[in-house]
Design an enzyme around this catalytic site. Structure first.
Site, PDB file in Angstrom:
ATOM      1  N   HIS B  40       0.832  -1.204   0.000  1.00 55.58           N
ATOM      2  CA  HIS B  40       0.000   0.000   0.000  1.00 55.58           C
ATOM      3  C   HIS B  40       0.869   1.257   0.000  1.00 55.58           C
ATOM      4  O   HIS B  40       0.618   2.201  -0.731  1.00 55.58           O
ATOM      5  CB  HIS B  40      -0.922   0.021   1.228  1.00 55.58           C
ATOM      6  CG  HIS B  40      -2.215  -0.688   0.997  1.00 55.58           C
ATOM      7  ND1 HIS B  40      -2.301  -2.053   0.917  1.00 55.58           N
ATOM      8  CD2 HIS B  40      -3.472  -0.214   0.803  1.00 55.58           C
ATOM      9  CE1 HIS B  40      -3.565  -2.382   0.692  1.00 55.58           C
ATOM     10  NE2 HIS B  40      -4.289  -1.299   0.620  1.00 55.58           N
ATOM     11  N   LYS B 105     -10.234  -7.811   7.826  1.00 57.06           N
ATOM     12  CA  LYS B 105     -10.965  -8.087   9.058  1.00 57.06           C
ATOM     13  C   LYS B 105     -11.003  -6.839   9.913  1.00 57.06           C
ATOM     14  O   LYS B 105     -10.071  -6.041   9.911  1.00 57.06           O
ATOM     15  CB  LYS B 105     -10.349  -9.261   9.820  1.00 57.06           C
ATOM     16  CG  LYS B 105      -8.963  -9.007  10.371  1.00 57.06           C
ATOM     17  CD  LYS B 105      -8.529 -10.128  11.306  1.00 57.06           C
ATOM     18  CE  LYS B 105      -7.040 -10.102  11.583  1.00 57.06           C
ATOM     19  NZ  LYS B 105      -6.697  -9.627  12.932  1.00 57.06           N
TER      20      LYS B 105
END
Lengths: 281, 184
Positions: B40, B105
């Protein structure tokens, strides 16, 4: 006096790393089974069954229970009858970790510098805690704790006259802060007393105690029971999607502390609480 | 009340995304791309420098996952989701360039939630800590980018009936905000 050599240590640690990461602890499996029975939320029940399936598949396929195979933490208890003369224990353990992680196809998750973070990550070094107590023999325990839950660790330095309720509130707040993020249902390790550093270590060590055991101290056992009950009212549940199974167990360890202080540390473990241990007589 | 076991496949079209509501359970088939913290960071640095990305993320799904190493004869290692919140700071930039879905999650920030709504994207939850279980739903795995990052490399996974729950739908509804309604 027993003589322990580095090859024995290295092989034992390698084996423990694989064992811990692939085979879910029996007490954790039993706790999940119990939770499935007591859970009333059907969706939560289903997720809990999925976790037992996961444990079965990991063992059958010889694959890690979780992709985060952790920062391996090794606890070494060295009894007075054990002769470690001439042994480079640190090196033997780190080599054992490397062997185990390589052989078990576990994840290389360790960067050698926390700020520079050189890539790719390595298998080692793990964290080692030595304990020379009034033991006999040698016990080695590997706890490969993932960092999703490790990131939720908290320490608070209370004052000695604080009501117990405040301490409970803090412990419960750490679980609530973790919320759905760190793979609930959690096992909650708590360390009370000692110095700041000791409290954090105790909280982590508390995770090693089997979930079907409670503290041998009466007032602590009752604290554990009360905390578990209250935490399971938080309605976080498996995956954080609600249910009465927010925690599989609360384990509290205490230590003598200073007249001026009352450190409390909380170490959260995900449901995949992994550890394995070996004892040399 | 919630849809369960609805089969969806990639690329996700607008109609499918719009039909999914927070709390729905789906089985996803098709291609997804693993990317976590370091990938990222690199992608967003490229975007901010105006460098063209080595991967086309338009209408793609990113999976916050760093699998264990793959044993010989296996498709992939253990491959469950990692905590999504760590990617929050870098997510809006990827949604801006057309990323459509994310799998992870836990909770997301309000900024991410608004960004999901703005771009008509979607956030899914996978079962955390069920990496062995999920590995059986992966048909193929191929590292395609940033291989030097090891477990943090971008890997193209082809999955079949990968079980997911809609965490944040395209209207910005968050499953964790409606949790009480789950207590049946």
């Amino acid at each position: 006096m027993k003589k322990i050599n580095s090859e024995i240590i290295r092989r034992a640690v390698a084996h423990l790393c694989i064992e811990a990461n692939i085979r879910l602890r029996k007490d954790v499996r039993a706790a999940l089974s119990r939770a499935i029975k007591s859970e009333t939320n059907p969706r939560a029940k289903r997720f809990l069954s999925q976790l037992l399936d996961n444990a079965r598949i990991a063992q059958a396929d010889k694959i890690a229970l979780c992709q985060d195979t952790g920062l391996p933490t090794v606890f070494v208890e060295i009894g007075r009858d054990v002769n470690t003369q001439g042994l480079d224990m640190d090196r033997a353990i780190q080599k054992g970790i490397e062997d185990g992680y390589r052989k078990g196809f576990l994840r290389n998750s360790i960067v050698s510098d926390p700020l520079l973070r050189p890539q790719p990550p390595k298998f080692s070094p793990g964290v080692i805690h030595y304990d020379f107590g009034l033991y006999r023999g040698l016990r080695i325990t590997v706890l490969p704790k993932g960092f999703g839950c490790e990131n939720k660790t908290q320490l608070k330095m209370f004052t000695p006259t604080v009501p117990l309720e405040e301490i409970k509130k803090f412990i419960i707040s750490v679980v609530k802060d973790s919320g759905p993020d760190a793979c609930p249902p959690y096992v909650v390790g708590v360390g009370i007393g000692g110095s700041a550093d000791q409290a954090v270590l105790l909280a982590k060590k508390a995770l090693l105690r089997p979930l079907d055991k409670c503290s041998s101290l009466k007032h602590i056992a009752s604290l554990e029971k009360d905390l578990l009950k209250k935490i399971n009212q938080a309605n976080i549940g498996p995956l954080g999607l609600g249910g009465r199974t927010t925690s599989l167990g609360v384990s509290v360890l205490t230590a003598p502390t200073h007249i001026a202080g009352l450190p409390v540390a909380v170490s959260i473990s995900c449901h995949a609480l992994r550890s394995a241990s070996v004892y040399f007589k | 009340m919630f849809i369960s076991n609805k089969k969806i496949s990639t690329p996700l079209d607008e109609e499918t995304i719009k039909s999914l509501k927070a709390g729905d359970e789906v089985l996803l088939s098709g291609e997804i791309f693993t990317a976590r913290d370091q990938a990222h960071k690199r992608l967003v640095e490229m975007i901010s420098k105006g460098v063209s990305l080595p991967i086309d993320l338009k209408n793609k799904i990113i999976y916050y996952c760093g699998p264990t190493r793959t044993a010989p004869g296996r498709v992939v290692g253990s491959c469950g989701p990692t905590t999504s919140a760590r990617m929050d700071r870098l997510t809006p930039q990827l949604l801006q360039i057309g990323l459509k879905g994310m799998i992870g999650k836990g909770r997301r920030s309000d900024v991410v939630r608004h960004s999901i709504r703005k771009h008509g994207a979607i956030y899914f939850l996978a079962t955390g800590g069920a990496g062995a279980f999920l590995s059986r739903r992966v048909i193929s795995a191929k590292p395609i980018l940033f291989k030097e990052l090891g477990p943090e490399a971008v890997v193209r996974l082809v999955v079949k009936d990968f079980p997911l729950i809609v965490g944040i739908d395209s209207t910005g509804r968050d499953v964790f905000e409606m949790r009480t309604s789950f207590t049946e």
